[in-house]
Scaffold this active site. Sequence first.
Site, PDB file in Angstrom:
ATOM      1  N   ASP A  84       0.620   0.290  11.778  1.00 21.38           N
ATOM      2  CA  ASP A  84       0.115  -1.039  11.407  1.00 21.38           C
ATOM      3  C   ASP A  84       0.191  -1.959  12.614  1.00 21.38           C
ATOM      4  OD1 ASP A  84       2.880  -1.209  11.553  1.00 21.38           O
ATOM      5  OD2 ASP A  84       3.186  -1.748   9.467  1.00 21.38           O
ATOM      6  N   HIS A  88       8.258  -2.136   0.895  1.00 23.71           N
ATOM      7  CA  HIS A  88       6.995  -1.825   1.571  1.00 23.71           C
ATOM      8  C   HIS A  88       7.148  -0.618   2.488  1.00 23.71           C
ATOM      9  CE1 HIS A  88       7.749  -4.778   5.209  1.00 23.71           C
ATOM     10  NE2 HIS A  88       8.239  -3.592   5.480  1.00 23.71           N
TER      11      HIS A  88
HETATM   12  P1  PGA Z   1      13.072  -2.436  10.238  1.00 20.21           P
HETATM   13  O1  PGA Z   1      11.735  -2.559   9.419  1.00 20.21           O
HETATM   14  O2  PGA Z   1      13.051  -1.067  10.912  1.00 20.21           O
HETATM   15  O3  PGA Z   1      12.989  -3.541  11.250  1.00 20.21           O
HETATM   16  O4  PGA Z   1      14.206  -2.567   9.282  1.00 20.21           O
HETATM   17  C1  PGA Z   1      11.374  -1.554   8.538  1.00 20.21           C
HETATM   18  C2  PGA Z   1      10.122  -1.962   7.795  1.00 20.21           C
HETATM   19  O5  PGA Z   1      10.004  -3.148   7.420  1.00 20.21           O
HETATM   20  O6  PGA Z   1       9.270  -1.104   7.580  1.00 20.21           O
END
Ligand code: PGA
Length: 228
Positions: free
Chosen positions: A62, A123
Site C-alpha cells: 500500500d 486492518h
Molecule cells: P505497525 O503497523 O507495524 O507499525 O504496527 C502494522 C499495520 O498497521 O499494518
Amino acid sequence: MDGYQALSLKTAEAIAAQLKTKPESCLGLPTGRTPLGCYELLSKWSKEGKLDWSKARCFALDDYLDVQEVDSFAHYLQENLYQHTNLPAAQRFNPRFSDNYDQLIADCGGLDLTVIGIGSNGHIAFNEPGTPRNSWTNSIWLTESTRQANAAFFSYPHNIPNRAVTMGVATILASRHLILIANGEHKQDILTKALTGPRTNDVPASFLQEHGDLKVFTDFDYQHAISR
Ligand code: PGA
C-alpha cells in the site's frame, strides 16, 4: 535473542528461503514498525552477497495518496530495503504508480509470498474495518486511529494524509504464501479476534482464516490456532 529479534529473523529467513527456492519470486512487502528488524537483516545479508534479488519482483502492499515523497511507503521501502539490495528499480512496484495493480501482479505470475502486519483496528495493509472480502486494489480513506498510529512517522502532523491506495483483501488472499507479523502485546487481542473470531468486514484480518498457508510470527507468546 528477544522476541522481536526472533520475529524479525524468522520473517527474514522465510523471505530469503523464498528467494533461494524461486529467484523470480513476486513478494508483497509491508511497511510500518514491525518489519524494520526483518529489513535490517535482509539488507545486511544482501550487502554480504548472500541474497540475490536480480530476478525478484517486489510489490508494496500500500501507500499514501497526496503524500510528500519523503513520507511515502515507496521511500520507506527504498531506504530500509531496496537500496541495500541488487533489486532492479524496474522491479520495485507500488500501487500509487500503477493503474491496474492487480493486473500487473497477475502478469508477473501472482504473488508468491506476502508479508503483512495487522493494525490495532484489524486492518491488513490499508484495508480498514468495513472492507469486504472481495476487495481488490483500490483507494480508501484512512481511519483516524490509523492516521494517529502512523503519526510518529511524520515530522508534521498536518502532513498525515487522509487517503491511501492499498492491495485489497482478495489481492492478499490470492498470494500463495502469507506471513502475518505482529509486534507488541497490544496486538494480542486483535490477533486473537482476527484468527479465531467470526470472519467479518469489521475485522478485515479475519479473512486470513481462509488462507491455507498462513504463518503467524509474533514477539509475544501466541498459539496460532485458526478455527476452520
Ligand atoms: P505497525 O503497523 O507495524 O507499525 O504496527 C502494522 C499495520 O498497521 O499494518
